[in-house]
Write an enzyme that holds these catalytic residues in place. Sequence first.
Site, PDB file in Angstrom:
ATOM      1  N   GLY A  15       0.742  -1.213  -0.004  1.00  0.00           N
ATOM      2  CA  GLY A  15       0.094  -0.159  -0.055  1.00  0.00           C
ATOM      3  C   GLY A  15       0.922   1.363  -0.063  1.00  0.00           C
ATOM      4  O   GLY A  15       2.034   1.293   0.286  1.00  0.00           O
ATOM      5  N   ARG A  19      -1.462   8.926   3.676  1.00  0.00           N
ATOM      6  CA  ARG A  19      -1.590   9.706   4.664  1.00  0.00           C
ATOM      7  C   ARG A  19      -0.689  10.094   5.661  1.00  0.00           C
ATOM      8  O   ARG A  19      -0.396  10.975   6.206  1.00  0.00           O
ATOM      9  CB  ARG A  19      -2.959   9.263   5.683  1.00  0.00           C
ATOM     10  CG  ARG A  19      -4.175   9.436   5.172  1.00  0.00           C
ATOM     11  CD  ARG A  19      -5.108   8.656   5.571  1.00  0.00           C
ATOM     12  NE  ARG A  19      -5.057   7.246   5.416  1.00  0.00           N
ATOM     13  CZ  ARG A  19      -5.790   6.190   6.025  1.00  0.00           C
ATOM     14  NH1 ARG A  19      -6.634   6.539   7.080  1.00  0.00           N
ATOM     15  NH2 ARG A  19      -5.657   5.039   5.566  1.00  0.00           N
ATOM     16  N   GLU A 162     -16.676  -4.914   5.412  1.00  0.00           N
ATOM     17  CA  GLU A 162     -15.807  -3.738   5.456  1.00  0.00           C
ATOM     18  C   GLU A 162     -16.548  -2.444   5.660  1.00  0.00           C
ATOM     19  O   GLU A 162     -17.882  -2.513   5.516  1.00  0.00           O
ATOM     20  CB  GLU A 162     -15.131  -3.351   3.912  1.00  0.00           C
ATOM     21  CG  GLU A 162     -14.054  -4.387   3.608  1.00  0.00           C
ATOM     22  CD  GLU A 162     -12.913  -4.424   4.968  1.00  0.00           C
ATOM     23  OE1 GLU A 162     -12.252  -3.409   4.881  1.00  0.00           O
ATOM     24  OE2 GLU A 162     -12.664  -5.506   5.382  1.00  0.00           O
ATOM     25  N   ASN A 177     -11.633  -6.703  12.522  1.00  0.00           N
ATOM     26  CA  ASN A 177     -10.758  -7.373  11.868  1.00  0.00           C
ATOM     27  C   ASN A 177      -9.211  -6.938  11.898  1.00  0.00           C
ATOM     28  O   ASN A 177      -9.116  -5.610  11.360  1.00  0.00           O
ATOM     29  CB  ASN A 177     -10.930  -7.610  10.516  1.00  0.00           C
ATOM     30  CG  ASN A 177      -9.905  -8.205   9.474  1.00  0.00           C
ATOM     31  OD1 ASN A 177      -9.143  -9.052   9.960  1.00  0.00           O
ATOM     32  ND2 ASN A 177      -9.898  -7.708   8.275  1.00  0.00           N
ATOM     33  N   ASN A 235      -1.443   4.989  10.008  1.00  0.00           N
ATOM     34  CA  ASN A 235      -1.783   5.452   8.796  1.00  0.00           C
ATOM     35  C   ASN A 235      -1.273   6.892   8.704  1.00  0.00           C
ATOM     36  O   ASN A 235      -1.253   7.531   7.430  1.00  0.00           O
ATOM     37  CB  ASN A 235      -3.252   5.527   8.827  1.00  0.00           C
ATOM     38  CG  ASN A 235      -3.995   4.175   8.579  1.00  0.00           C
ATOM     39  OD1 ASN A 235      -3.440   3.333   7.681  1.00  0.00           O
ATOM     40  ND2 ASN A 235      -4.965   3.966   9.143  1.00  0.00           N
ATOM     41  N   LYS A 358      37.542  11.177  19.735  1.00  0.00           N
ATOM     42  CA  LYS A 358      37.533  10.489  18.344  1.00  0.00           C
ATOM     43  C   LYS A 358      38.419   9.520  18.245  1.00  0.00           C
ATOM     44  O   LYS A 358      39.645  10.085  18.215  1.00  0.00           O
ATOM     45  CB  LYS A 358      37.228  11.432  17.376  1.00  0.00           C
ATOM     46  CG  LYS A 358      36.841  10.916  15.995  1.00  0.00           C
ATOM     47  CD  LYS A 358      37.369  11.230  14.802  1.00  0.00           C
ATOM     48  CE  LYS A 358      38.717  10.841  14.502  1.00  0.00           C
ATOM     49  NZ  LYS A 358      39.583  11.280  13.567  1.00  0.00           N
ATOM     50  N   TYR A 394      45.104  16.571  12.060  1.00  0.00           N
ATOM     51  CA  TYR A 394      44.685  16.753  10.611  1.00  0.00           C
ATOM     52  C   TYR A 394      45.767  17.825  10.120  1.00  0.00           C
ATOM     53  O   TYR A 394      45.728  19.049  10.380  1.00  0.00           O
ATOM     54  CB  TYR A 394      43.376  17.119  10.447  1.00  0.00           C
ATOM     55  CG  TYR A 394      42.675  17.219   9.051  1.00  0.00           C
ATOM     56  CD1 TYR A 394      42.759  16.061   8.094  1.00  0.00           C
ATOM     57  CD2 TYR A 394      41.785  18.255   8.835  1.00  0.00           C
ATOM     58  CE1 TYR A 394      42.419  16.234   6.945  1.00  0.00           C
ATOM     59  CE2 TYR A 394      41.237  18.241   7.451  1.00  0.00           C
ATOM     60  CZ  TYR A 394      41.637  17.259   6.606  1.00  0.00           C
ATOM     61  OH  TYR A 394      40.865  17.332   5.185  1.00  0.00           O
ATOM     62  N   SER A 412      48.486  22.700  30.574  1.00  0.00           N
ATOM     63  CA  SER A 412      47.381  23.274  30.042  1.00  0.00           C
ATOM     64  C   SER A 412      47.590  23.996  28.628  1.00  0.00           C
ATOM     65  O   SER A 412      48.738  24.172  28.353  1.00  0.00           O
ATOM     66  CB  SER A 412      46.766  24.229  30.881  1.00  0.00           C
ATOM     67  OG  SER A 412      46.227  23.772  31.980  1.00  0.00           O
ATOM     68  N   ARG A 447      57.613  27.029  23.779  1.00  0.00           N
ATOM     69  CA  ARG A 447      56.777  28.049  23.491  1.00  0.00           C
ATOM     70  C   ARG A 447      57.796  29.075  23.722  1.00  0.00           C
ATOM     71  O   ARG A 447      58.916  29.336  24.136  1.00  0.00           O
ATOM     72  CB  ARG A 447      55.758  28.236  24.913  1.00  0.00           C
ATOM     73  CG  ARG A 447      56.323  28.375  26.074  1.00  0.00           C
ATOM     74  CD  ARG A 447      55.632  28.375  27.300  1.00  0.00           C
ATOM     75  NE  ARG A 447      56.317  28.701  28.666  1.00  0.00           N
ATOM     76  CZ  ARG A 447      55.942  27.946  29.761  1.00  0.00           C
ATOM     77  NH1 ARG A 447      54.782  27.201  29.708  1.00  0.00           N
ATOM     78  NH2 ARG A 447      56.484  28.403  30.815  1.00  0.00           N
TER      79      ARG A 447
HETATM   80  C1  UD1 Z   1      -7.950  -3.744   5.965  1.00  0.00           C
HETATM   81  C2  UD1 Z   1      -9.071  -4.806   6.125  1.00  0.00           C
HETATM   82  C3  UD1 Z   1      -9.887  -4.437   7.278  1.00  0.00           C
HETATM   83  C4  UD1 Z   1      -9.336  -4.325   8.475  1.00  0.00           C
HETATM   84  C5  UD1 Z   1      -8.261  -3.389   8.417  1.00  0.00           C
HETATM   85  C6  UD1 Z   1      -7.217  -3.537   9.555  1.00  0.00           C
HETATM   86  C7  UD1 Z   1      -9.347  -5.756   4.035  1.00  0.00           C
HETATM   87  C8  UD1 Z   1     -10.430  -5.597   2.599  1.00  0.00           C
HETATM   88  N1  UD1 Z   1      -9.880  -5.039   4.954  1.00  0.00           N
HETATM   89  O1  UD1 Z   1      -8.705  -2.519   5.614  1.00  0.00           O
HETATM   90  O2  UD1 Z   1     -10.992  -5.515   7.356  1.00  0.00           O
HETATM   91  O3  UD1 Z   1     -10.074  -4.098   9.515  1.00  0.00           O
HETATM   92  O4  UD1 Z   1      -7.194  -3.960   7.418  1.00  0.00           O
HETATM   93  O5  UD1 Z   1      -6.327  -2.911   9.431  1.00  0.00           O
HETATM   94  O6  UD1 Z   1      -8.555  -6.861   3.964  1.00  0.00           O
HETATM   95  N2  UD1 Z   1      -2.098  -4.010   0.994  1.00  0.00           N
HETATM   96  C9  UD1 Z   1      -1.370  -4.321  -0.100  1.00  0.00           C
HETATM   97  N3  UD1 Z   1      -1.909  -4.466  -1.139  1.00  0.00           N
HETATM   98  C10 UD1 Z   1      -3.266  -3.923  -1.491  1.00  0.00           C
HETATM   99  C11 UD1 Z   1      -4.083  -3.227  -0.487  1.00  0.00           C
HETATM  100  C12 UD1 Z   1      -3.369  -3.431   0.737  1.00  0.00           C
HETATM  101  O7  UD1 Z   1      -0.335  -4.990   0.161  1.00  0.00           O
HETATM  102  O8  UD1 Z   1      -3.658  -4.134  -2.791  1.00  0.00           O
HETATM  103  C13 UD1 Z   1      -1.660  -3.846   2.232  1.00  0.00           C
HETATM  104  C14 UD1 Z   1      -1.528  -2.502   2.761  1.00  0.00           C
HETATM  105  O9  UD1 Z   1      -0.297  -2.022   2.545  1.00  0.00           O
HETATM  106  C15 UD1 Z   1      -1.686  -2.709   4.402  1.00  0.00           C
HETATM  107  C16 UD1 Z   1      -2.538  -3.689   4.452  1.00  0.00           C
HETATM  108  O10 UD1 Z   1      -2.622  -4.441   3.027  1.00  0.00           O
HETATM  109  O11 UD1 Z   1      -0.361  -2.973   5.241  1.00  0.00           O
HETATM  110  C17 UD1 Z   1      -3.859  -3.341   4.667  1.00  0.00           C
HETATM  111  O12 UD1 Z   1      -4.467  -2.527   3.583  1.00  0.00           O
HETATM  112  P1  UD1 Z   1      -5.443  -1.282   3.856  1.00  0.00           P
HETATM  113  O13 UD1 Z   1      -5.533  -0.670   2.576  1.00  0.00           O
HETATM  114  O14 UD1 Z   1      -4.568  -0.337   4.943  1.00  0.00           O
HETATM  115  O15 UD1 Z   1      -6.575  -1.990   4.271  1.00  0.00           O
HETATM  116  P2  UD1 Z   1      -7.798  -1.400   5.268  1.00  0.00           P
HETATM  117  O16 UD1 Z   1      -8.763  -0.615   4.257  1.00  0.00           O
HETATM  118  O17 UD1 Z   1      -7.374  -0.499   6.329  1.00  0.00           O
HETATM  119 CA    CA Z   2      -5.279   0.195   7.046  1.00  0.00          CA
END
Ligand code: UD1
Ligand code: CA
Length: 481
Positions: A15, A19, A162, A177, A235, A358, A394, A412, A447
């Site tokens: 991801g 933010r 979700e 989750n 985030n 150093k 140096y 000194s 000196r």
């Molecule tokens: C996800 C979960 C949500 C959970 C939350 C916890 C899903 C659909 N949703 O939501 O249920 O409560 O995490 O924090 O799984 N990532 C990838 N590739 C992608 C998308 C995401 O590697 O295509 C990785 C991101 O880098 C991150 C993690 O997966 O480390 C979670 O992705 P993020 O977009 O933060 O998911 P949430 O919408 O927060």
């Molecule tokens: Ca997340």
Amino acid sequence: MSTSRPAAVVVLAAGEGTRMKSATPKVLHDICGRSLVGHVLAAAGELQPEQLVVVVGHAREKVTEHLAGVAPEVRTAVQAEQNGTGHAVRMGLEELGGRVEGTVVVVCGDTPLLTGETLRRLSATHSADGNAVTVLTAEVPDATGYGRIVRDDSGAVTAIVEHKDASETQRAIREINSGVFAFDGALLADALKKVRTDNSQGEEYLTDVLGILREAGHRVGASVAGDHREIAGINNRVQLSEARRILNDRLLTAAMLSGVTVIDPATTWVDVTVTFEQDAVVHPGTQLHGATHLGEGCEVGPNSRLTDTRVGAGARVDNTVAVGSEVGPEASVGPYAYLRPGSRLARKAKIGTYVETKNASIGEGTKVPHLSYVGDATIGEFSNIGAASVFVNYDGQDKHHTTVGSHCKTGSDNMFVAPVTIGDGAYTAAGSVITKDVPAGSLAVARGQQRNIEGWVARKRPGSAAAKAAEAASREPAGEG
Ligand code: UD1
Ligand code: CA
């Protein structure tokens, strides 16, 4: 508790982390001396998985390079486009040959507070209950944005919905989750093929696997985390600082319970790699980084920053910055000292106020008490370096070494123009510029001779306050005042 090793851990780190508003990829931000993904890998490593794969995507060059440095054994899988967590896991499994027999644990790369202990409990529940999938959940005060855990009347987990796809009733659920799962690897691979994208984000949701497996008649379970703060994903920078605070408190609590006095945990910051011995005392405003080690009964701080520095038993380090240094037992440093890399202080050595060192070896009981620079030097035992001395190392092109023997007393305001050697037991006169070796036991004077020009003030500055004071002094009878 079962100790079965998972076949694989898949870490999701593709991801973007918009933010964070940062040129640095989110999972590479640091708390307590380790990147976010580094913390996750450390927790995952405690499960001793047979294989570990990190799914990278956004800024993958930087992330891959970082991983090669901190965890070279880890494999990476590329998810070129971020089509959802389900898609990401699919990419991870592809890197592992498409299908893994045994348990596959999935974690997110941005949850640095997750502990190995919680992962072990999840994994154990998963094996003990014979589940196809076990999700790590937590009750949170504010579930906004998270996937909700939907349970039936018997309390069995039926689905994860979700936030964006949830009904009003589902949004009232506070069990969420965490994004951490244990799966049966073969069932996971099959179920991922059935995940669709007909949701509000048009993505492949990993969370849909749960419903798919349940509908196919497999066992679906949950493991509730004891502390919901552990599963918090980072985030933005506010959450980053909150996580750092929590982790720092965890580290200091462990240190205190092991016998370390931390006067003010609120202003003391430590890295995960710092180690302590019993009865070490940390004063307020102190930061301990890297491989820093505090020996038994030593005292560090206030207001000190130590990086990769070992402090011996009973040593005292006050208002000091030290990097890559070694402070011997019962040695004393500061206040206001700067130990740069390669500074090695033997037992009972002293580096005093406004002293910088150093690449310097300071022998047992040797003192450099005031206002000096000691660079590229070896000083023997029980010598004393006079105030305001400089080891002139140096020449504008190269660095040179100075050797001072044992039991020397240098005056000194000396300049030791390297390369130069002062023999054992030698003395040097105050204000000397030492450019030649000083044999053992000699006194070196280097000196200009002092010359007093009598009556100069009366002649050159007649009528001045200085001239009047001199005249008054000349009228006083000898031997007084
Ligand atoms: C996800 C979960 C949500 C959970 C939350 C916890 C899903 C659909 N949703 O939501 O249920 O409560 O995490 O924090 O799984 N990532 C990838 N590739 C992608 C998308 C995401 O590697 O295509 C990785 C991101 O880098 C991150 C993690 O997966 O480390 C979670 O992705 P993020 O977009 O933060 O998911 P949430 O919408 O927060
Ligand atoms: Ca997340």
